[in-house]
Motif scaffolding. Structure first.
Motif, mmCIF file in Angstrom:
data_model
loop_
_atom_site.group_PDB
_atom_site.id
_atom_site.type_symbol
_atom_site.label_atom_id
_atom_site.label_comp_id
_atom_site.label_asym_id
_atom_site.label_seq_id
_atom_site.Cartn_x
_atom_site.Cartn_y
_atom_site.Cartn_z
ATOM 1 N N LEU A 232 0.853 -1.198 0.000
ATOM 2 C CA LEU A 232 0.000 0.000 0.000
ATOM 3 C C LEU A 232 0.885 1.242 0.000
ATOM 4 C CD1 LEU A 232 -2.708 1.576 0.369
ATOM 5 C CD2 LEU A 232 -2.467 1.192 2.834
ATOM 6 N N VAL A 233 0.670 2.106 -1.005
ATOM 7 C CA VAL A 233 1.442 3.346 -1.084
ATOM 8 C C VAL A 233 0.620 4.479 -0.479
ATOM 9 C CG1 VAL A 233 2.681 4.938 -2.617
ATOM 10 C CG2 VAL A 233 2.520 2.519 -3.220
ATOM 11 N N LEU A 234 1.230 5.191 0.458
ATOM 12 C CA LEU A 234 0.572 6.328 1.118
ATOM 13 C C LEU A 234 1.449 7.560 0.976
ATOM 14 C CD1 LEU A 234 -0.361 4.471 4.453
ATOM 15 C CD2 LEU A 234 -1.965 5.094 2.632
ATOM 16 N N ASP A 235 0.791 8.716 0.847
ATOM 17 C CA ASP A 235 1.516 9.984 0.757
ATOM 18 C C ASP A 235 1.699 10.522 2.180
ATOM 19 O OD1 ASP A 235 2.180 12.671 0.591
ATOM 20 O OD2 ASP A 235 0.853 13.082 -1.105
ATOM 21 N N GLY A 236 2.944 10.497 2.656
ATOM 22 C CA GLY A 236 3.227 10.893 4.031
ATOM 23 C C GLY A 236 2.901 12.352 4.323
ATOM 24 N N SER A 237 2.849 13.176 3.262
ATOM 25 C CA SER A 237 2.611 14.599 3.515
ATOM 26 C C SER A 237 1.137 14.896 3.756
ATOM 27 C CB SER A 237 3.139 15.438 2.351
ATOM 28 O OG SER A 237 2.363 15.220 1.200
ATOM 29 N N THR A 238 0.276 13.885 3.586
ATOM 30 C CA THR A 238 -1.151 14.134 3.807
ATOM 31 C C THR A 238 -1.578 13.837 5.242
ATOM 32 O OG1 THR A 238 -1.802 11.920 3.076
ATOM 33 C CG2 THR A 238 -1.734 13.636 1.387
ATOM 34 N N GLY A 239 -0.645 13.454 6.078
ATOM 35 C CA GLY A 239 -0.932 13.293 7.500
ATOM 36 C C GLY A 239 -2.125 12.390 7.776
ATOM 37 N N GLN A 240 -3.162 12.969 8.345
ATOM 38 C CA GLN A 240 -4.310 12.171 8.775
ATOM 39 C C GLN A 240 -5.020 11.470 7.622
ATOM 40 O OE1 GLN A 240 -4.996 11.294 12.000
ATOM 41 N NE2 GLN A 240 -2.996 12.267 12.125
ATOM 42 N N ASN A 241 -4.951 12.044 6.429
ATOM 43 C CA ASN A 241 -5.540 11.378 5.261
ATOM 44 C C ASN A 241 -4.903 10.027 4.991
ATOM 45 O OD1 ASN A 241 -7.706 12.355 3.892
ATOM 46 N ND2 ASN A 241 -6.552 14.042 2.985
ATOM 47 N N ALA A 242 -3.607 9.945 5.262
ATOM 48 C CA ALA A 242 -2.899 8.681 5.063
ATOM 49 C C ALA A 242 -3.452 7.618 6.025
ATOM 50 C CB ALA A 242 -1.403 8.872 5.261
ATOM 51 N N PHE A 243 -3.791 8.032 7.257
ATOM 52 C CA PHE A 243 -4.408 7.107 8.224
ATOM 53 C C PHE A 243 -5.752 6.616 7.687
ATOM 54 C CE2 PHE A 243 -2.142 6.936 12.287
ATOM 55 C CZ PHE A 243 -1.209 7.943 12.141
ATOM 56 N N ILE A 244 -6.540 7.552 7.140
ATOM 57 C CA ILE A 244 -7.868 7.189 6.624
ATOM 58 C C ILE A 244 -7.729 6.203 5.463
ATOM 59 C CG2 ILE A 244 -9.952 8.097 5.473
ATOM 60 C CD1 ILE A 244 -9.453 10.716 7.117
ATOM 61 N N GLN A 245 -6.779 6.480 4.581
ATOM 62 C CA GLN A 245 -6.583 5.576 3.438
ATOM 63 C C GLN A 245 -6.140 4.188 3.891
ATOM 64 O OE1 GLN A 245 -3.964 7.631 0.712
ATOM 65 N NE2 GLN A 245 -5.384 9.360 0.615
ATOM 66 N N ALA A 246 -5.288 4.157 4.894
ATOM 67 C CA ALA A 246 -4.848 2.848 5.412
ATOM 68 C C ALA A 246 -6.043 2.089 5.984
ATOM 69 C CB ALA A 246 -3.763 3.029 6.466
ATOM 70 N N THR A 247 -6.918 2.806 6.694
ATOM 71 C CA THR A 247 -8.117 2.176 7.257
ATOM 72 C C THR A 247 -8.979 1.608 6.139
ATOM 73 O OG1 THR A 247 -8.098 3.846 8.995
ATOM 74 C CG2 THR A 247 -10.122 2.579 8.755
ATOM 75 N N GLU A 248 -9.200 2.402 5.102
ATOM 76 C CA GLU A 248 -10.090 1.985 4.018
ATOM 77 C C GLU A 248 -9.491 0.829 3.211
ATOM 78 O OE1 GLU A 248 -13.250 3.219 3.671
ATOM 79 O OE2 GLU A 248 -12.701 4.148 5.590
ATOM 80 N N PHE A 249 -8.214 0.932 2.899
ATOM 81 C CA PHE A 249 -7.605 -0.123 2.081
ATOM 82 C C PHE A 249 -7.522 -1.455 2.828
ATOM 83 C CE2 PHE A 249 -6.428 2.889 -1.173
ATOM 84 C CZ PHE A 249 -6.551 2.106 -2.309
ATOM 85 N N THR A 250 -7.274 -1.392 4.131
ATOM 86 C CA THR A 250 -7.197 -2.662 4.857
ATOM 87 C C THR A 250 -8.580 -3.306 4.973
ATOM 88 O OG1 THR A 250 -7.179 -1.385 6.913
ATOM 89 C CG2 THR A 250 -5.067 -2.239 6.158
ATOM 90 N N LYS A 251 -9.634 -2.532 4.678
ATOM 91 C CA LYS A 251 -10.975 -3.130 4.628
ATOM 92 C C LYS A 251 -11.219 -3.851 3.303
ATOM 93 C CE LYS A 251 -13.323 0.234 7.559
ATOM 94 N NZ LYS A 251 -14.000 1.542 7.402
ATOM 95 N N VAL A 252 -10.618 -3.351 2.212
ATOM 96 C CA VAL A 252 -10.905 -3.976 0.914
ATOM 97 C C VAL A 252 -9.906 -5.065 0.516
ATOM 98 C CG1 VAL A 252 -12.188 -2.002 0.004
ATOM 99 C CG2 VAL A 252 -9.773 -2.192 -0.509
ATOM 100 N N THR A 253 -8.717 -5.039 1.111
ATOM 101 C CA THR A 253 -7.742 -6.085 0.777
ATOM 102 C C THR A 253 -6.770 -6.288 1.935
ATOM 103 O OG1 THR A 253 -5.958 -6.751 -0.743
ATOM 104 C CG2 THR A 253 -6.180 -4.412 -0.352
#
Ligand code: GDP
Length: 309
Positions: A232-253
């Motif tokens: 999973l690639v996350l943009d570190g400069s987006t801060g809390q958005n990166a946390f949200i994306q990690a939450t969402e992606f770990t739900k789909v795969t």
């Protein structure tokens, strides 16, 4: 590592100037210092959960030792942070994690790369291909983000630049067919690694889930235990958005490894600590700039050291 130190400069400067202000005029770590430390960690985007964990541990040490000088705070923080990180290195290994090694018993090793648009997914795949290629590995890329013409074109450019084949069926084609052909090609060629790009349309979660499971199913016709890695690639400069994306992606795969990019452009490098801890997924790569060598194999001790240097 010079580029690592440089890449983390903003995070480090902001963290230490704030930490410095928190302890100014204080000889010992007391409630007030801990409160300040808490806000410093949160503003570096370590995340609330992980911040609370760190603060609780330091509090317990203060309670146990009765006295903790503020001059010791750096080394104690460093220990606590390193304890929360995982870098996917064999335990006890002292070898710097810069070898981009691949497991010898999986050939080709199949990496499925996921992440939303704009996080640096294509660039990360290109840089990874370059790093593996440089080490004499045979690489095949699969242009599975078939919803964006730009993504397909960009991956082909990377393929040309690095000198590795890119399997592409063009835009709006079935991504699982691309994955199938890429894995087939990799197997026939005796390639060491096959890296498959995917579309990151998180707003249609059910579709994304179906698409990713179909990609997996289809590649398993060739290699039953593929993909060996879901990165999973996350943009570190987006801060809390990166946390949200990690939450969402770990739900789909299932996600087995993280790449956190663009740490050079941000003071929020604490995101690496928080996400790795909260999701218990090792950080495998970090991006600290635009150049190929700015994608680095993550080494937690080097990371913590450059943070506290
Ligand atoms: P994608 O939409 O996720 O495939 O994103 P791209 O790979 O196209 O990357 C988006 C932009 O981010 C590009 O301009 C990249 O050069 C840039 N980028 C990617 N990784 C890094 C990094 O670690 N540091 C910096 N400064 N820029 C990066």
């Amino acid at each position: 590592k010079e580029s690592l130190d440089k890449g983390l400069e903003k995070t480090k400067d902001s963290f230490f100037s704030k930490l410095g202000r928190a302890v100014v005029g204080k000889a010992t770590v007391d409630e007030e210092v801990l409160d300040e430390l808490e806000s410093v960690l949160i503003s570096s985007d370590v995340g609330v959960e992980t911040t609370v964990k760190i603060i609780n541990r330091i509090e317990a040490r203060v309670a146990r030792d009765k006295y903790m000088g503020t001059s010791e705070l750096d080394s104690i923080l460093r220990e606590e942070i390193a304890g929360l990180l995982s870098d996917n290195k064999p335990t006890g290994s002292n070898v710097p994690n810069d070898d981009f090694s691949l497991p010898a018993d999986k050939k080709p090793y199949v990496i499925m790369v996921v992440g939303v648009n704009g996080v640096g997914k294509t660039t990360t795949i290109g840089k990874l291909a370059a790093q593996f290629h440089k080490r004499g590995k045979q690489v095949v890329l699969g242009a599975g983000d078939t919803f964006r013409a730009a993504a397909v074109d960009q991956l082909k450019l990377w393929g040309d630049r690095v000198g590795v084949p890119v399997i592409s069926h063009g835009m709006n084609t079935d991504p699982s067919a691309v994955a199938f052909d890429a894995v087939k090609k990799g197997t026939e060629m005796g390639a060491d690694v096959v890296i498959i790009d995917t579309a990151g349309r998180l707003h249609t979660k059910v579709n994304l889930m179906n698409e990713l499971s179909k990609i997996k199913r289809v590649m398993q016709k060739f290699i039953p235990d593929a993909p060996h890695e879901v990165l999973l690639v996350l943009d570190g400069s987006t801060g809390q958005n990166a946390f949200i994306q990690a939450t969402e992606f770990t739900k789909v795969t299932e996600v087995t490894a993280l790449a956190i990019t663009k740490l050079d452009g941000t003071a929020k490098g604490g995101v690496v600590i928080g996400i790795s801890d909260q999701f218990q997924i090792p950080v495998k790569y970090i991006g600290v700039g635009e150049k190929i060598e700015d994608l680095q194999a993550f080494d937690k001790m080097e990371f913590v050291d450059s943070f506290f240097k």
